[in-house]
Each structure stands twice: as structure tokens, then as C-alpha cells.
Design an enzyme around this catalytic site. Structure first.
Site, short mmCIF file in Angstrom:
data_model
loop_
_atom_site.label_atom_id
_atom_site.label_comp_id
_atom_site.label_asym_id
_atom_site.label_seq_id
_atom_site.Cartn_x
_atom_site.Cartn_y
_atom_site.Cartn_z
N HIS A 196 0.82 -1.20 0.00
CA HIS A 196 0.00 0.00 0.00
C HIS A 196 0.86 1.26 0.00
O HIS A 196 0.52 2.26 -0.65
CB HIS A 196 -0.91 0.01 1.23
CG HIS A 196 -1.97 -1.03 1.17
ND1 HIS A 196 -2.66 -1.46 2.28
CD2 HIS A 196 -2.48 -1.75 0.13
CE1 HIS A 196 -3.54 -2.38 1.93
NE2 HIS A 196 -3.43 -2.57 0.63
N GLU A 441 -5.75 -9.88 -23.23
CA GLU A 441 -4.73 -10.00 -22.19
C GLU A 441 -4.31 -11.44 -21.94
O GLU A 441 -3.50 -11.71 -21.05
CB GLU A 441 -5.20 -9.34 -20.88
CG GLU A 441 -6.59 -9.73 -20.47
CD GLU A 441 -7.15 -8.85 -19.36
OE1 GLU A 441 -6.36 -8.21 -18.65
OE2 GLU A 441 -8.38 -8.81 -19.19
N ASP A 465 -1.27 -7.96 -17.93
CA ASP A 465 -1.57 -9.40 -17.85
C ASP A 465 -1.07 -10.16 -19.06
O ASP A 465 -0.69 -11.33 -18.94
CB ASP A 465 -3.08 -9.60 -17.68
CG ASP A 465 -3.52 -9.53 -16.23
OD1 ASP A 465 -2.65 -9.72 -15.34
OD2 ASP A 465 -4.70 -9.27 -15.96
N CYS A 512 -3.88 -0.35 -22.97
CA CYS A 512 -4.21 0.31 -21.70
C CYS A 512 -3.33 -0.16 -20.54
O CYS A 512 -3.56 0.22 -19.40
CB CYS A 512 -5.67 0.13 -21.35
SG CYS A 512 -6.16 -1.59 -21.08
#
Length: 581
Positions: A196, A441, A465, A512
């Protein structure tokens, strides 16, 4: 004495400043034995601290409107831990059984839980131990009478904007407190690329280096530091020559930033007159202002799963509709591509479930994304109806993740038609011509792209991916991170194959993934025929600058030659030549 520490550069940039050490409550806990009559009072004190921290987190969440979108989600995770019986009930039992103080009981249970998390094979799950530690830190600070703000030891007579926070770890709550300050940077002993802290650093554009291991112990208050977030280096007490070199680099970076800002309103067109569309990737509605500030011509990827994460229930149709509507209206007529939820793998649908269940199989290859949506038709219909309802407020494109089979497309299109039919029956307006596209992907999808081109309105290549699955590399695992290579010949072949076939079919195709936002790869993608890029808003102007200086007619023949190479060294050499002009 000058010395250098090496860690993981997770947020680019350079900072020069003075060290400000953060103290840690768990390092300051004593073990006290209580009289029997005081045990229940101690449990009540513990309960009060838990309640106070939960209340504080709730208040923080209400005040995160202008903070990075990830902060709110991380607060939800910490609130969830405060409701977990392992962290709340067990310390009560320890207090009763051992007649000890609440702080000590909580630390004992924390160490037990951290040990369990360290046993997981999944690196993402292993890093969740830091969330446990951060939550416990906050409760202990409350018990010790130092709630709320992080405990910092600042050097005297030092301006805040030249302070570098040095910590063992930072919690999302600590980082929220930073938004009211102007710290130059932060560095921590722990944390990896998927932690995080790393995500927050990037979203807040703060130079940061994590994983220094012993930085907190080796650095003293007020020592001069250079933080190089690009190279993952921290220089302590730099000599004058090194200091001057980094000051010059900082000036150059700032100059480049200011120059890029001038490109915001300019048309994105190559030297030979080819128009290129630059779109933004977003996670939550609150990201729209950043997309517009970055000069985005549309939203190329709205990751809707972030609306679903870190909550005990699913957002209903109205809540989803309001979120999608907010994004569409905020983009004021610019196109918005909304991806149906890509849950599963590292984004769990049921956060209250046991972590142990997640590591029995490989979640990246399991029931996730469209596979999960099709197996949960009621949930899928709720999302499709919400997206279609929002389409009356502006141009929306519907994007389906992780497609591999023709029957998945057919089932998805049937589900979309079912959602449209139900809205028609209720006389709820929507755009009947909403386009449906698919993510490429999975290597199988790229190789058999004709299946998708015949059924869908557009394609979007998710390189994150695609590279992961092509090379059989978990991109969240730091142990194999060096093998994650967008320039692998197989990856380039799949990209070129997909783009060229889409072009022949007259179907729009975009990229993307992270590859789209890397200026070093912009010319390569242009030469392959890519005309639509989607990336993090902070990357748009850098990529635009590269496009404005590129002649696609000259680049394309060189890229075709590159695609015939299969030696990594030769490929990188060819890329350098492509970018040299």
C-alpha cells in the site's frame, strides 16, 4: 560519514532534505502484570481504544474527498481489521488469562498474526502483514495517549518542504496526515512494489524508496539525505560533489515538467500528420480531475472493481449508477470506457473470507474477471444495468476483461441484451448503441483475435496481464520481477499481431497497460500501428511529447525490422536507435 542505502524505488523523482524520524509505538510497549480486580477495567480500556481508532478512521474517510482515491480503500481495509475477531477478541483473552496490560496483549497477538501471514506463498498476501502492524500501531498510540498524528521527530530550524520522513513503515492514515503538509519524500525499511505504501507514493507523486531494511536504525535526526526514487537509492550525508550533481538533476526534472505542461492543450499529432488519441486509466470517480488536468481526451479504462473492494457488501445498482454517471458527466462529452469488474486474483470479491483459501490454487488462472461475472449473473446484471443507465449522460463504451473463448463473448452479449431488455421494459432511458469491446490480455485471445474482431466493436490490449501470462511470471512477485519484460520477442509478436489484424478489420484497438505509458516504448507502438493509448494521467504529457517528435512513416519500417529480431540484446539496441532521433 557518507554512505548509501539501496532499496526499491517505487515512486520516481528526486528529493534532497533533512531526515525526520518516525517513532513506532510497538517498539515502546512494556509488559505489566495487573491485579485481578483491574483486569476488566483493562479490557474496557482496550475496547475504548478500538472504538476510538474506528471512529478516527471513519472521520478520515469522510475527509478524503480531495485525497488520492486509493486512500479511502486502504482505510476500509484497516477498519475491517479492527472488526476481525483475531485482532479484537484474542487480545481480550490474553488480558484475562495472563492478567497483562492491553498494549502487551495486542503486540503478542500481532506477532502471532504476522507469523501466519509470512507463511503465505503469495507475495501480495505476505505484504498484508504490514496492514496488521499499522492497525496495531494506531491502537497502541491511542492506548499510550498519543492518538491520531504520527509521532515524528523533526530536526530543529528546518522547513517542512525540505523534510524527508524516515520510518519503519507508513500506514495509509499516516499518509493522509501528510496531505496537510509538504514533506519532500519518505523512505521506509519495509514494503514491496505491491504494498500500500508503494501505491500511495505513486498516487501522491512523492519520491519514495522502500525496502531499505535498516534505514530507520542507521539514519539520525537531521542528517542530510538524497532520495533517488528512480534508482532506489538513498544517500546519507552526501559529499558536496554528489549533492551538486543531484541538485542539477532536480532542476532539469522541474524544467522538463514545466515544459510538458505547455503541451496540455495542443493537438496530439505526429510529425507526418497522424492523429493519436491519449486517454486516461482511472480507478474511482474522484480520479476524473487528474485525468482532465493531465490532458486526457477520454477515459480509456475505468477499473470498476475498485468500487467493489474492501467492503462487506456489494454496491447496489443505484450506487454504481451514480458512480458511473459522475465519471461520464465529469468528462463532459469525452468518451468513457468502463470495464466490468476484474475481480479475483489480487482483488478478492470477499475480503472477509479467509486468506488461506486464496493460496490453495493460482488465483490468476482461476475464476476471475468475466469468468466470475458470468458465473454470478445477478451481480453481472446489476452492473450492466447501472452502466447502461449512465450511458444517457455521455458516450460510454463497455469493456469486458479476460476474454479467451467465443462462448464467453456470446454469453456476455446475451447478458448485455438482457440488461437492455429489462431497462426497456421499465422505460428507463439508455444509449441503445453502446459499444461492447474486449480486453486482449491472454495469449490465446491475441493469437485467435479474429474470433473477437468478428463479434466486438473494439479491442483494448491489457499488456500487464498479457506479459504476465505469456512469460508465466507473477508480476506481483519481486523474486521474478527482473524477468517481466515487455520487449520479449513473444510479447512483441502478440502485440503486433493484434494491432495489425484489428487495423485490417477496421476495428479500433488501444493499449491500456503500463506499456502505453512508457515513453521509451511509444515509438515502438506507433510503428506497430497503434493509434489509441490509455495510461495513468501523470504519464500523458510525457507520451504526448514523444509523439509530437515522431515521424510514423519513418518509424514503421524500422519497427518491422525489429519484430524480426529474437535476441534481447539486439532488440534493446534497436529500440535505442528508434528513440535516438
Amino acid at each position: 560519514m557518507s554512505f548509501t542505502l539501496h532499496g526499491l524505488g517505487v515512486s520516481a523523482g528526486i528529493a534532497i532534505g533533512r531526515a525526520m524520524l518516525m517513532s513506532h509505538a510497538t517498539l515502546e510497549v512494556s509488559h505489566l502484570t495487573l491485579a485481578p480486580r483491574l483486569v476488566e477495567k483493562e479490557i474496557a480500556r482496550f475496547d475504548a481504544a478500538i472504538a476510538a481508532v474506528k471512529s478516527e478512521l471513519l472521520t478520515m474517510k469522510e475527509n478524503t474527498e480531495h485525497a488520492p482515491a486509493e486512500l479511502s480503500a486502504f482505510i476500509d481495509i484497516h477498519t475491517m481489521f479492527l472488526e476481525d475477531t483475531e485482532l479484537v477478541e484474542k487480545p481480550r483473552e490474553i488480558i484475562r488469562e495472563r492478567r497483562c496490560n492491553a498494549e502487551w496483549a495486542l503486540v503478542q497477538q500481532m506477532e502471532h498474526l504476522v507469523g501466519q501471514f509470512e507463511q503465505f506463498d503469495d507475495p501480495y498476501l505476505r505484504e498484508r502483514k504490514y496492514d496488521v502492524i499499522q492497525v496495531v500501531e494506531r491502537v497502541i498510540k491511542e492506548l499510550l495517549g498519543h492518538p491520531g498524528k504520527a509521532s515524528l521527530k523533526a530536526a530543529k530550524h528546518t522547513k517542512e518542504e525540505s523534510l524527508i520522513v524516515v520510518a519503519h513503515d507508513l500506514s495509509p492514515a499516516d499518509t493522509i496526515a501528510f496531505k496537510d503538509h509538504r514533506f519532500a519524500s519518505f523512505i521506509t525499511d519495509v514494503g514491496g512494489a505491491t504494498s500500500h505504501t508503494a501505491i500511495l507514493a505513486r498516487s501522491m507523486a512523492i519520491p519514495a524508496v522502500l525496502g531499505l531494511e535498516n534505514g530507520r536504525a542507521l539514519i539520525r535526526d537531521g542528517e542530510q539525505l538524497i532520495v533517488d526514487g528512480m534508482r532506489g537509492v538513498v544517500i546519507v550525508n552526501p559529499d558536496p560533489r554528489v549533492l551538486e550533481e543531484y541538485r542539477l538533476r532536480m532542476e532539469q526534472i522541474e524544467l522538463e515538467k514545466n515544459q510538458l505542461k505547455r503541451l496540455k492543450t495542443s493537438r496530439t499529432v505526429s510529425l507526418d500528420g497522424i492523429d493519436i488519441a491519449l486517454h486516461a486509466n482511472i480507478e474511482l470517480p474522484g480520479d476524473v480531475p487528474d485525468a482532465l488536468e493531465g490532458g486526457a481526451e477520454g477515459i480509456g479504462l475505468f477499473r470498476t472493481e475498485f468500487l467493489f473492494l474492501n467492503r462487506g457488501d456489494m454496491p447496489d445498482e443505484q450506487e454504481q449508477f451514480e458512480a458511473y454517471k459522475k465519471v461520464v458527466k465529469g468528462m463532459a462529452g469525452r468518451p468513457v470506457t468502463i470495464r466490468t469488474f476484474d475481480l479475483g486474483a489480487d482483488k478478492d470479491l470477499h475480503p472477509e473470507g479467509t486468506a488461506g483459501d486464496r493460496v490453495k490454487t493460482n488465483p490468476a488462472l482461476g475464476r476471475r474477471a468475466i469468468r466470475l461475472s458470468l458465473s454470478e449473473p445477478k451481480m453481472f446484471q446489476t452492473q450492466l444495468r447501472a452502466i447502461l443507465r449512465a450511458s444517457r449522460y455521455g458516450p460510454i463504451k463497455l469493456l469486458i476483461p479476460m476474454l479467451a473463448h467465443a462462448h464467453e463473448i456470446d454469453q456476455t452479449l446475451a447478458a448485455v441484451e438482457q440488461a437492455k431488455s429489462s431497462l426497456r421494459g421499465e422505460k428507463i432511458p439508455f444509449d441503445e448503441n453502446t459499444q461492447v469491446g474486449g480486453m486482449i490480455e491472454i495469449p490465446a485471445a491475441a493469437l485467435a483475435v479474429g474470433i473477437f474482431l468478428r463479434r466486438l466493436d473494439f479491442l483494448s490490449i491489457g499488456t500487464n496481464d498479457l506479459i504476465q501470462y505469456t512469460l508465466a511470471i507473477d508480476r506481483a512477485d519481486e523474486q521474478v520481477a527482473s524477468l517481466y519484460d515487455p520487449l520479449h520477442p513473444a510479447v512483441l509478436m502478440l502485440l503486433a499481431h493484434t494491432i495489425s489484424n484489428a487495423e485490417k478489420a477496421g476495428i479500433p484497438v488501444s493499449v491500456c497497460g503500463e506499456t502505453a505509458g512508457d515513453p521509451k516504448l511509444t515509438r515502438l507502438l506507433l510503428g506497430m500501428g497503434l493509434r489509441i493509448f490509455s495510461m495513468h494521467p501523470s504519464q500523458i504529457l510525457k507520451v504526448k511529447n514523444r509523439i509530437l517528435k515522431s515521424d510514423v512513416s519513418e518509424i514503421a519500417p524500422n519497427v518491422r525490422k525489429m519484430l524480426r529480431l529474437d535476441e534481447p540484446a539486439k532488440l534493446r539496441e534497436a529500440l535505442e536507435k528508434l528513440n535516438a532521433s
